[in-house]
Design an enzyme around this catalytic site. Structure first.
Site, PDB file in Angstrom:
ATOM      1  N   LEU A 155       0.833  -1.205   0.000  1.00 19.09           N
ATOM      2  CA  LEU A 155       0.000   0.000   0.000  1.00 19.09           C
ATOM      3  C   LEU A 155       0.865   1.252   0.000  1.00 19.09           C
ATOM      4  CD1 LEU A 155      -2.415  -1.012   2.899  1.00 19.09           C
ATOM      5  CD2 LEU A 155      -2.633  -1.515   0.457  1.00 19.09           C
ATOM      6  N   ARG A 156       0.602   2.117  -0.961  1.00 12.99           N
ATOM      7  CA  ARG A 156       1.259   3.429  -0.906  1.00 12.99           C
ATOM      8  C   ARG A 156       0.369   4.343  -0.085  1.00 12.99           C
ATOM      9  NH1 ARG A 156       0.667   4.948  -6.764  1.00 12.99           N
ATOM     10  NH2 ARG A 156      -1.166   3.717  -6.308  1.00 12.99           N
ATOM     11  N   ASN A 233      10.507  -3.290  -2.392  1.00 15.51           N
ATOM     12  CA  ASN A 233      10.700  -1.928  -1.885  1.00 15.51           C
ATOM     13  C   ASN A 233      12.129  -1.449  -2.111  1.00 15.51           C
ATOM     14  OD1 ASN A 233       8.117  -1.332  -1.197  1.00 15.51           O
ATOM     15  ND2 ASN A 233       8.456  -1.190   1.003  1.00 15.51           N
ATOM     16  N   PHE A 274       8.043   5.763 -10.786  1.00 13.50           N
ATOM     17  CA  PHE A 274       9.173   5.871  -9.860  1.00 13.50           C
ATOM     18  C   PHE A 274      10.441   6.404 -10.521  1.00 13.50           C
ATOM     19  CE2 PHE A 274       8.019   4.488  -5.572  1.00 13.50           C
ATOM     20  CZ  PHE A 274       6.662   4.359  -5.808  1.00 13.50           C
ATOM     21  N   CYS A 285       8.465   3.529   5.294  1.00 10.18           N
ATOM     22  CA  CYS A 285       8.772   2.196   4.748  1.00 10.18           C
ATOM     23  C   CYS A 285      10.163   2.074   4.124  1.00 10.18           C
ATOM     24  CB  CYS A 285       7.713   1.796   3.735  1.00 10.18           C
ATOM     25  SG  CYS A 285       6.152   1.410   4.552  1.00 10.18           S
ATOM     26  N   LYS A 345       5.644  12.595   1.193  1.00 10.98           N
ATOM     27  CA  LYS A 345       4.970  12.742  -0.096  1.00 10.98           C
ATOM     28  C   LYS A 345       3.591  13.335   0.176  1.00 10.98           C
ATOM     29  CE  LYS A 345       2.848   8.251  -0.278  1.00 10.98           C
ATOM     30  NZ  LYS A 345       2.701   7.018  -1.005  1.00 10.98           N
ATOM     31  N   ARG A 352       6.794  10.717   9.781  1.00  9.09           N
ATOM     32  CA  ARG A 352       7.883   9.974  10.422  1.00  9.09           C
ATOM     33  C   ARG A 352       9.023   9.838   9.427  1.00  9.09           C
ATOM     34  NH1 ARG A 352       4.413   4.693  11.885  1.00  9.09           N
ATOM     35  NH2 ARG A 352       3.670   5.089   9.782  1.00  9.09           N
TER      36      ARG A 352
HETATM   37  C1  UDX Z   1       2.946  -1.180   9.449  1.00 10.87           C
HETATM   38  C2  UDX Z   1       4.116  -2.162   9.677  1.00 10.87           C
HETATM   39  O1  UDX Z   1       4.751  -1.903  10.854  1.00 10.87           O
HETATM   40  C3  UDX Z   1       5.159  -2.067   8.664  1.00 10.87           C
HETATM   41  O2  UDX Z   1       5.954  -3.212   8.757  1.00 10.87           O
HETATM   42  C4  UDX Z   1       4.605  -1.967   7.291  1.00 10.87           C
HETATM   43  O3  UDX Z   1       5.572  -1.986   6.305  1.00 10.87           O
HETATM   44  C5  UDX Z   1       3.810  -0.720   7.255  1.00 10.87           C
HETATM   45  O4  UDX Z   1       2.742  -0.923   8.111  1.00 10.87           O
HETATM   46  P1  UDX Z   1       2.031   1.089  10.250  1.00 10.87           P
HETATM   47  O5  UDX Z   1       0.670   0.546   9.985  1.00 10.87           O
HETATM   48  O6  UDX Z   1       2.447   2.333   9.567  1.00 10.87           O
HETATM   49  O7  UDX Z   1       3.182   0.035   9.996  1.00 10.87           O
HETATM   50  O8  UDX Z   1       2.255   1.167  11.808  1.00 10.87           O
HETATM   51  P2  UDX Z   1       1.683   2.161  12.873  1.00 10.87           P
HETATM   52  O9  UDX Z   1       0.986   3.278  12.212  1.00 10.87           O
HETATM   53  O10 UDX Z   1       2.780   2.382  13.851  1.00 10.87           O
HETATM   54  O11 UDX Z   1       0.530   1.283  13.550  1.00 10.87           O
HETATM   55  C6  UDX Z   1       0.705   0.199  14.344  1.00 10.87           C
HETATM   56  C7  UDX Z   1      -0.520   0.093  15.253  1.00 10.87           C
HETATM   57  O12 UDX Z   1      -0.422  -1.087  16.024  1.00 10.87           O
HETATM   58  C8  UDX Z   1      -0.685   1.255  16.220  1.00 10.87           C
HETATM   59  O13 UDX Z   1      -2.005   1.728  16.157  1.00 10.87           O
HETATM   60  C9  UDX Z   1      -0.389   0.630  17.589  1.00 10.87           C
HETATM   61  O14 UDX Z   1      -1.119   1.240  18.638  1.00 10.87           O
HETATM   62  C10 UDX Z   1      -0.797  -0.800  17.346  1.00 10.87           C
HETATM   63  N1  UDX Z   1      -0.133  -1.778  18.203  1.00 10.87           N
HETATM   64  C11 UDX Z   1       1.201  -1.753  18.373  1.00 10.87           C
HETATM   65  C12 UDX Z   1      -0.897  -2.751  18.845  1.00 10.87           C
HETATM   66  O15 UDX Z   1      -2.105  -2.771  18.719  1.00 10.87           O
HETATM   67  N2  UDX Z   1      -0.257  -3.688  19.590  1.00 10.87           N
HETATM   68  C13 UDX Z   1       1.061  -3.670  19.813  1.00 10.87           C
HETATM   69  O16 UDX Z   1       1.589  -4.521  20.530  1.00 10.87           O
HETATM   70  C14 UDX Z   1       1.822  -2.670  19.162  1.00 10.87           C
HETATM   71  C1  UDX Z   2       5.960   2.226  -0.313  1.00 10.89           C
HETATM   72  C2  UDX Z   2       5.686   1.234  -1.454  1.00 10.89           C
HETATM   73  O1  UDX Z   2       5.443   1.947  -2.656  1.00 10.89           O
HETATM   74  C3  UDX Z   2       4.518   0.349  -1.104  1.00 10.89           C
HETATM   75  O2  UDX Z   2       4.295  -0.605  -2.118  1.00 10.89           O
HETATM   76  C4  UDX Z   2       4.918  -0.324   0.193  1.00 10.89           C
HETATM   77  O3  UDX Z   2       4.156  -1.360   0.529  1.00 10.89           O
HETATM   78  C5  UDX Z   2       5.046   0.710   1.289  1.00 10.89           C
HETATM   79  O4  UDX Z   2       6.128   1.530   0.905  1.00 10.89           O
HETATM   80  P1  UDX Z   2       5.011   4.535   0.505  1.00 10.89           P
HETATM   81  O5  UDX Z   2       6.143   4.510   1.480  1.00 10.89           O
HETATM   82  O6  UDX Z   2       3.639   4.863   0.982  1.00 10.89           O
HETATM   83  O7  UDX Z   2       4.877   3.128  -0.225  1.00 10.89           O
HETATM   84  O8  UDX Z   2       5.386   5.602  -0.614  1.00 10.89           O
HETATM   85  P2  UDX Z   2       5.893   5.625  -2.108  1.00 10.89           P
HETATM   86  O9  UDX Z   2       4.820   6.206  -2.949  1.00 10.89           O
HETATM   87  O10 UDX Z   2       6.465   4.338  -2.519  1.00 10.89           O
HETATM   88  O11 UDX Z   2       7.048   6.710  -1.991  1.00 10.89           O
HETATM   89  C6  UDX Z   2       8.198   6.516  -1.171  1.00 10.89           C
HETATM   90  C7  UDX Z   2       9.117   7.697  -1.255  1.00 10.89           C
HETATM   91  O12 UDX Z   2       9.706   7.773  -2.548  1.00 10.89           O
HETATM   92  C8  UDX Z   2       8.450   9.063  -1.026  1.00 10.89           C
HETATM   93  O13 UDX Z   2       9.317   9.889  -0.302  1.00 10.89           O
HETATM   94  C9  UDX Z   2       8.251   9.580  -2.420  1.00 10.89           C
HETATM   95  O14 UDX Z   2       8.141  10.981  -2.493  1.00 10.89           O
HETATM   96  C10 UDX Z   2       9.510   9.078  -3.098  1.00 10.89           C
HETATM   97  N1  UDX Z   2       9.386   8.954  -4.558  1.00 10.89           N
HETATM   98  C11 UDX Z   2       8.480   8.091  -5.088  1.00 10.89           C
HETATM   99  C12 UDX Z   2      10.224   9.699  -5.370  1.00 10.89           C
HETATM  100  O15 UDX Z   2      11.052  10.469  -4.892  1.00 10.89           O
HETATM  101  N2  UDX Z   2      10.115   9.550  -6.728  1.00 10.89           N
HETATM  102  C13 UDX Z   2       9.226   8.699  -7.302  1.00 10.89           C
HETATM  103  O16 UDX Z   2       9.206   8.600  -8.543  1.00 10.89           O
HETATM  104  C14 UDX Z   2       8.376   7.941  -6.460  1.00 10.89           C
END
Ligand code: UDX
Ligand code: UDX
Length: 473
Positions: A155-156, A233, A274, A285, A345, A352
């Site tokens: 997911l982006r 990734n 990209f 990520c 983005k 973060r």
């Molecule tokens: C997730 C994954 O960590 C990462 O590996 C993946 O690539 C992107 O998605 P994300 O959904 O962005 O990350 O994490 P975050 O927004 O930190 O949410 C995690 C949630 O889990 C929080 O709401 C936190 O409160 C909850 N959590 C954490 C639990 O419910 N139980 C726990 O023990 C720890």
């Molecule tokens: C990424 C992956 O795309 C998604 O498949 C994965 O599961 C989670 O990590 P995300 O981190 O939400 O998604 O963002 P993405 O759209 O991939 O962009 C990542 C970073 O690369 C951003 O800082 C973006 O601005 C930068 N980017 C992206 C560029 O600088 N140039 C590009 O052409 C594309």
């Protein structure tokens, strides 16, 4: 089917809302009561376009939220979507995954077969680890009472709903045929596009998505599925680092990277995606996944030197932006710099690990004062960077107050609509560094700005250079 999603962050809340919209009885479990309350009251715990509408439409019908793991004992499938931050040595910190697995294990029922799915991005071998924890805490037998599956998310942020409902591929790693069968059944409405219109028909991406080819369903073993996520990734990060280096070379040699990227992307083997220039990739990520992939490769004595180079090149790209502004202003000491965009983005509030934090830190270290704006990410940025003495502005135009430069880091669409004339009036000198080659150059230059991008020829106002020359961007 009965689904439980552990974690209601960027991945968990989208995944849960999607299964609920497909008609599955879905419960989100989060240790944070505020997030649970937010979902129960029909609002989204995070900003993601369309998500709040989807939660509002499904909550109380097919979507539920709880701080307790009780729903696990009734679940056919349990998704682990908790955070996996980076440990000091670069590897993924699995503390939350392990504690989620222990809690799931304590609630597994011996009277049903439960599939536990790793959705979070986790190192190769984590499915085996989760399986061991589940067996120890539940006393039940893997393969007989439960099975662990790897189903990585792609997911982006900003496009998460589009990506979850209209994915290119769905990757399933498992070791048991029964688990594959349950995953096929779970995803059938998505792959067959059943029940889609009911919740999504009015969403902006719906029509275009329905015209896309159906998702490719891909089954493999758990370790390969875990590896596919990291390898994908890291590959995308390499691709961006590559075009950003090419941009720097374009700048040195007088070529235009916008045209170069377009010309390259027309080759279907390369593809146009990209290849968009930036001040470097960042976010929650790519930095964490490249760090983990690299650390793991070193441990296995098989270092991914290309990934190492991409990470180093990316940091150089952040520095390049600071040096470019410095070159223009002579020195940054005592200067004021306005920053537009703090998220990694557009269309996300996720601030973060963004390139903005790195760049602002360097600007401050060089003696500049920083004024900054972001439409959605300002409060999170401030929270995760409490040490940065930045002047945060409620209105984007206010970053221009007394500024010697504006650096656009994130291409939020609303920055196109700013009153650039008023911005110019408020600045000490009219200089804009557009790190995404995003602003319409003619309009900006006509207002008397000097405009620099990345890898494209600089543009000066007509009075300063004779005639304004149209560049490719
Ligand atoms: C997730 C994954 O960590 C990462 O590996 C993946 O690539 C992107 O998605 P994300 O959904 O962005 O990350 O994490 P975050 O927004 O930190 O949410 C995690 C949630 O889990 C929080 O709401 C936190 O409160 C909850 N959590 C954490 C639990 O419910 N139980 C726990 O023990 C720890
Ligand atoms: C990424 C992956 O795309 C998604 O498949 C994965 O599961 C989670 O990590 P995300 O981190 O939400 O998604 O963002 P993405 O759209 O991939 O962009 C990542 C970073 O690369 C951003 O800082 C973006 O601005 C930068 N980017 C992206 C560029 O600088 N140039 C590009 O052409 C594309």
């Amino acid at each position: 089917m009965n689904v439980t999603c552990i974690g209601s962050g960027y991945v968990g809340s989208v995944t849960a809302a999607a299964f609920a919209a497909l008609g599955h009885h879905t419960c989100v479990v989060d240790v944070d009561p505020a997030k649970v309350e937010s979902i129960r009251s029909g609002s989204s715990p995070i900003y993601e376009p369309g998500l709040e509408a989807l939660i509002r439409r499904t909550v109380g019908k097919t979507l539920f939220a709880d701080t307790s793991f009780a729903s696990v004992s009734e679940a056919d499938l349990v998704f682990i979507c908790v955070g996996t931050p980076t440990a000091p040595d670069g590897t993924a910190d699995l503390t939350y995954v392990k504690s989620a697995a222990e809690s799931i294990g304590r609630h597994l029922s011996k009277d049903r077969f439960t599939v536990v799915v790793d959705k979070s991005t986790v190192p190769v071998g984590t499915a085996d680890l989760v399986s061991r924890i589940l067996a120890e805490t539940s006393g039940l037998e893997p393969g007989n009472h439960f099975a662990v599956v790897s189903n990585p998310e792609f997911l982006r942020e900003g496009f998460a709903l589009e990506d979850v409902f209209f994915p290119d591929r769905i990757v399933i790693g498992a070791e048991h045929e029964r688990a594959f069968g349950m995953m096929r059944e779970l995803y059938r409405p998505l792959v067959k596009r059943e029940r889609f219109g009911e919740f999504l028909g009015d969403m902006p991406f719906f029509e275009e998505g329905m015209n896309r080819p159906e998702a490719v369903w891909f089954e493999t073993d758990t370790k390969s599925a875990e590896m596919i996520k990291y390898a994908s990734n890291a590959f995308l990060a390499v691709k961006i680092s590559y075009i950003n280096e090419v941009a720097r070379l374009c700048e040195a040699l007088g070529a235009n990277v916008q045209d170069v990227a377009r010309g390259m992307g027309l080759d279907s083997r390369i593809g146009e995606k990209f290849l968009q220039v930036s001040s470097g990739w960042s976010g929650s990520c790519f930095p964490k996944d490249t760090a983990e992939f690299l650390a793991t490769s070193r441990k296995a004595d098989s270092e991914l030197s290309i990934v190492r180079a991409a990470v180093e090149s990316n940091r150089d790209m952040h520095r390049f932006v600071v040096r470019k502004a410095e070159r223009k202003l002579g020195s940054l000491d005592g200067k004021t710099v306005g920053i537009l965009g703090l998220t990694f983005k557009p269309d996300t509030d996720d601030a973060r690990q963004t390139q903005a934090a790195f760049i602002i830190r360097e600007l401050l270290a060089a003696g500049a004062g920083v004024r900054a704006h972001d439409p959605k990410g300002m409060s999170m940025f401030r929270e995760v960077n409490p040490d940065l003495p930045v002047h945060y502005c409620d209105r984007p135009e206010d970053v221009a107050e007394g500024a010697d430069a504006i650096i656009l880091l994130t291409h939020w669409r609303e920055y196109l609509e700013l009153d650039w004339s008023a911005i110019g009036d408020a600045m000490r000198q009219r200089y804009v560094l557009d790190t995404r080659n995003f602003l319409p150059p003619n309009r900006i230059v006509e207002l008397g700005f000097e405009l620099e991008g990345i890898g494209v020829p600089p543009r000066k106002p007509a009075a300063a250079c004779g005639t304004a020359v149209e560049t490719g961007h």
